[in-house]
Design an enzyme around this catalytic site. Structure first.
Site, PDB file in Angstrom:
ATOM      1  N   ASN A  10      -2.969   2.093  -7.779  1.00  0.00           N
ATOM      2  CA  ASN A  10      -2.489   3.475  -7.836  1.00  0.00           C
ATOM      3  C   ASN A  10      -1.084   3.451  -8.438  1.00  0.00           C
ATOM      4  O   ASN A  10      -0.116   3.157  -7.748  1.00  0.00           O
ATOM      5  CB  ASN A  10      -2.479   4.070  -6.419  1.00  0.00           C
ATOM      6  CG  ASN A  10      -1.935   5.490  -6.392  1.00  0.00           C
ATOM      7  OD1 ASN A  10      -1.737   6.104  -7.446  1.00  0.00           O
ATOM      8  ND2 ASN A  10      -1.689   6.020  -5.205  1.00  0.00           N
ATOM      9  N   HIS A  98      -4.712  12.003  -1.209  1.00  0.00           N
ATOM     10  CA  HIS A  98      -3.622  11.052  -0.960  1.00  0.00           C
ATOM     11  C   HIS A  98      -2.553  11.739  -0.115  1.00  0.00           C
ATOM     12  O   HIS A  98      -2.293  12.931  -0.299  1.00  0.00           O
ATOM     13  CB  HIS A  98      -3.034  10.563  -2.294  1.00  0.00           C
ATOM     14  CG  HIS A  98      -2.102   9.406  -2.094  1.00  0.00           C
ATOM     15  ND1 HIS A  98      -0.813   9.580  -1.667  1.00  0.00           N
ATOM     16  CD2 HIS A  98      -2.286   8.070  -2.241  1.00  0.00           C
ATOM     17  CE1 HIS A  98      -0.233   8.388  -1.565  1.00  0.00           C
ATOM     18  NE2 HIS A  98      -1.111   7.445  -1.902  1.00  0.00           N
ATOM     19  N   GLU A 168      -5.006   4.859   4.747  1.00  0.00           N
ATOM     20  CA  GLU A 168      -3.622   4.524   4.394  1.00  0.00           C
ATOM     21  C   GLU A 168      -2.684   5.144   5.430  1.00  0.00           C
ATOM     22  O   GLU A 168      -2.378   6.350   5.333  1.00  0.00           O
ATOM     23  CB  GLU A 168      -3.262   5.095   3.023  1.00  0.00           C
ATOM     24  CG  GLU A 168      -4.087   4.577   1.882  1.00  0.00           C
ATOM     25  CD  GLU A 168      -3.355   4.782   0.551  1.00  0.00           C
ATOM     26  OE1 GLU A 168      -2.949   3.792  -0.043  1.00  0.00           O
ATOM     27  OE2 GLU A 168      -3.175   5.941   0.151  1.00  0.00           O
ATOM     28  N   GLY A 174       4.678   2.363   0.958  1.00  0.00           N
ATOM     29  CA  GLY A 174       5.972   2.163   0.306  1.00  0.00           C
ATOM     30  C   GLY A 174       7.101   1.725   1.238  1.00  0.00           C
ATOM     31  O   GLY A 174       8.267   1.783   0.869  1.00  0.00           O
ATOM     32  N   SER A 211       1.595  -0.690   1.451  1.00  0.00           N
ATOM     33  CA  SER A 211       2.416  -1.904   1.377  1.00  0.00           C
ATOM     34  C   SER A 211       1.605  -3.196   1.234  1.00  0.00           C
ATOM     35  O   SER A 211       1.937  -4.208   1.849  1.00  0.00           O
ATOM     36  CB  SER A 211       3.346  -1.999   2.586  1.00  0.00           C
ATOM     37  OG  SER A 211       4.319  -0.971   2.533  1.00  0.00           O
ATOM     38  N   GLY A 232      -0.252   0.282  -4.373  1.00  0.00           N
ATOM     39  CA  GLY A 232       0.685   1.154  -5.071  1.00  0.00           C
ATOM     40  C   GLY A 232       1.735   0.334  -5.791  1.00  0.00           C
ATOM     41  O   GLY A 232       1.491  -0.248  -6.855  1.00  0.00           O
ATOM     42  N   GLY A 233       2.916   0.264  -5.211  1.00  0.00           N
ATOM     43  CA  GLY A 233       4.065  -0.395  -5.831  1.00  0.00           C
ATOM     44  C   GLY A 233       3.763  -1.751  -6.453  1.00  0.00           C
ATOM     45  O   GLY A 233       4.164  -2.013  -7.608  1.00  0.00           O
TER      46      GLY A 233
END
Ligand code: PGA
Length: 250
Positions: A10, A98, A168, A174, A211, A232-233
């Site tokens: 993502n 989301h 999530e 994050g 994370s 994600g990140g």
């Protein structure tokens, strides 16, 4: 039996068009190597980058997903993108619900259901995100929150051939915090039971997100009912993404 595993990147707003193109050009060979056996890689760039990413990643035979879609099939909805346009460009998956969209853009459970219906009409598989916030988690309300988020979803989900549900926890997104493995074991087992009860004929893959890093990917994927990771990140950095996929598909 080795399970089929999803690795969903993502990219949120972290990969502008030129960076997305560069990322794909540079790593299409690496992606081809990762997309092997039972691995299902899905990249979710922003709307504008979808077409380029689809073209550039064709040799790797991976799937491309959108991060959102309109709940309406057509009409006067300035700024929205309909599911049919996503299908026409070659999108196969789409994230819905989301927590960032729920919190920042007012996406309701009703809108999530409408989006699932719109996607299904175009043969796009929904990645349905659910999760509790920190207060709800600490109060021990996680299952009640998830149950609420899934209440309207299940009747529609039960009519689909395939779908993905991504748990999530909002407090894990994050932040570098991840839930305890025993806690995840319990939540995912409970989720699987819910799916088996309420959508017994649908093939539902259960995904964890929040994370995910190379340091925790293997432990997370080894939770029995987890079928994949939403990243994600860490997915913006190919080296990290590659490590996550390699470690979690051993
Ligand atoms: P994160 O994001 O991996 O950066 O925590 C996950 C997500 O929001 O899907």
């Amino acid at each position: 039996m080795k399970k089929s595993r999803f690795f969903i990147a993502n990219w949120k707003m972290g990969m502008p068009l030129a960076s997305a193109q560069e990322w794909c050009k540079r790593h299409v060979g690496g992606l081809t190597a990762l997309q092997k056996g039972d691995n299902n890689l899905v990249l979710c760039p922003n709307f504008v980058a979808l077409q380029s990413v689809i073209e550039l990643c064709k040799p790797a035979a991976i799937n491309i997903g959108a991060q959102n879609c309109s709940q309406h099939a057509q009409g006067a909805y300035t700024g929205e993108v309909d599911a049919q346009s996503l299908k026409d460009v070659g999108v196969r998956y789409c994230i819905v619900g989301h927590s960032e969209r729920r919190a920042l853009f007012g996406e309701t459970d009703e809108a999530v259901v409408n989006k699932i219906v719109a996607l299904e009409a175009n043969g796009i598989k929904p990645i349905i995100c659910i999760g509790e916030d920190s207060k709800q988690y600490h109060a021990g309300h996680t299952k009640a929150v998830l149950e609420g988020q899934l209440r309207l979803v299940f009747p529609v989900l039960a009519t689909l051939p395939r779908a993905l549900i991504a748990y999530e926890p909002i407090w894990a997104i994050g932040t570098g915090d991840t839930p305890d493995i025993n806690y995840l074991d319990d939540i995912f087992l409970w989720l699987r039971e819910q799916v088996m009860m309420k959508a017994p004929d649908t093939i539902v893959s259960l995904i964890y997100g929040g994370s995910v890093t190379p340091d925790n990917a293997e432990e997370l994927i080894n939770v029995q009912q987890i079928d994949g990771l939403l990243i994600g990140g860490a997915s913006l950095d190919f080296q990290k993404f590659e490590k996550i996929v390699s470690l979690a598909s051993r």
